[in-house]
Enzyme design. Sequence first.
Site: not given
Length: 372
Positions: A177-180, A244
């Site tokens: 995943g990512n931090a958005s 993102a």
Amino acid sequence: MIVVPTAAALRFVGAATWAALSHNRVDEDVWTHAQDVPHVRLGQSADLVLVAPATADLLARAAHGQADDLLTNILLTARCPVLFAPAMHTEMWEHPATVDNVAVLRRRGAIVLDPAEGRLTGTDTGPGRLPEPAEIAEFAELLLTRPDALPRDLEGRRVVISAGGTREAVDPVRFLGNASSGRQGYALAAVAAARGAEVVVAAANVELPAPAGVEVRRVVSAIELAEVVEKAAQAADVIVMTAAVADFRPTATAEHKIKKGAAEPTEIPLARNPDILRELVQSRRPGQIIVGFAAETGDETGDVLAHGRVKLQRKGCDLLVVNDVSQGRAFGRSDNAAVILSADAADVTLAHGPKTLLAAAVWDAVSARLSS
Ligand code: CTP
């Protein structure tokens, strides 16, 4: 800040509480302290009038120009932006009388937010809930910074916005995943709705309350996001991709939790995800406007803007909003600095400011294209 309660508001919260919290005198009628002529002075000197909660009765009195208490006198004398945050039961919000009153107020330039949807004061649920206080505060801050930030220029326009960050499952408990956080996408959605658009948000793992007047469709992975956005895009005038999106996903999701074991770590084979923005550009309807976002850090091959220009060309979208995310900037924070790039117009550079301010600038650029 001056608090001006109606007689009905004082049944819920007393004047002493408002006075203590605002550090100012609290009057409700036009006769108290008449020597100060408050019924004229307060409206004339205000930078913003915020009516929250705005009841059906208050909207009706405002729409008809009544001036039977201090608040409605202020509404007649104020020349600054006026922001109404409605709260009432669904039947009242949908009643033709209220619908007409809201239309009249909007036509005259007042900003009437749509109410949020959810639990009301009884056991009923539906549209009519007061928008989240944090959202109202963001709109108030926006209007104090830019009084012209919320025209009704997107009335009748359909807008699709992707927000948040996708998650690609590795096994039942892990994901790539990512931090958005989804804040920028939600700010764009809130501002578009306040400017009159019909807004659908495809929200990938966003843990924020839905903005008032916005339809949120929840997704997890890039493939799900692609499905929801591409379907909604068929009827959209504008698409804004702030999400993102993971470029790769594990080729398969393990059925059971992957155990540490004693062996060397296992490799996770990856497959490429669709480039949703590119696909949207390739299948766009005539006149449809497509906006991308790029979070960039500079590197040895170029700075943030150079990367942005290459990406704008590669993706083929109309506008690309480029954020500098070096040193942890932007993610999860409520303010942002950015440049709006387009192939055929000058760059628009936006200083650090709240995400709603950036959102307003993006909608200005979109609106100019829609009308040209
Ligand atoms: N995007 C998309 N689908 C993807 C990846 C990105 O639609 N699979 C969209 C994003 O929502 C954003 C824009 O493309 O609007 C730019 O995202 P970014 O991750 O910066 O683009 P990439 O093509 O992944 O570029 P990079 O080579 O920098 O990873």
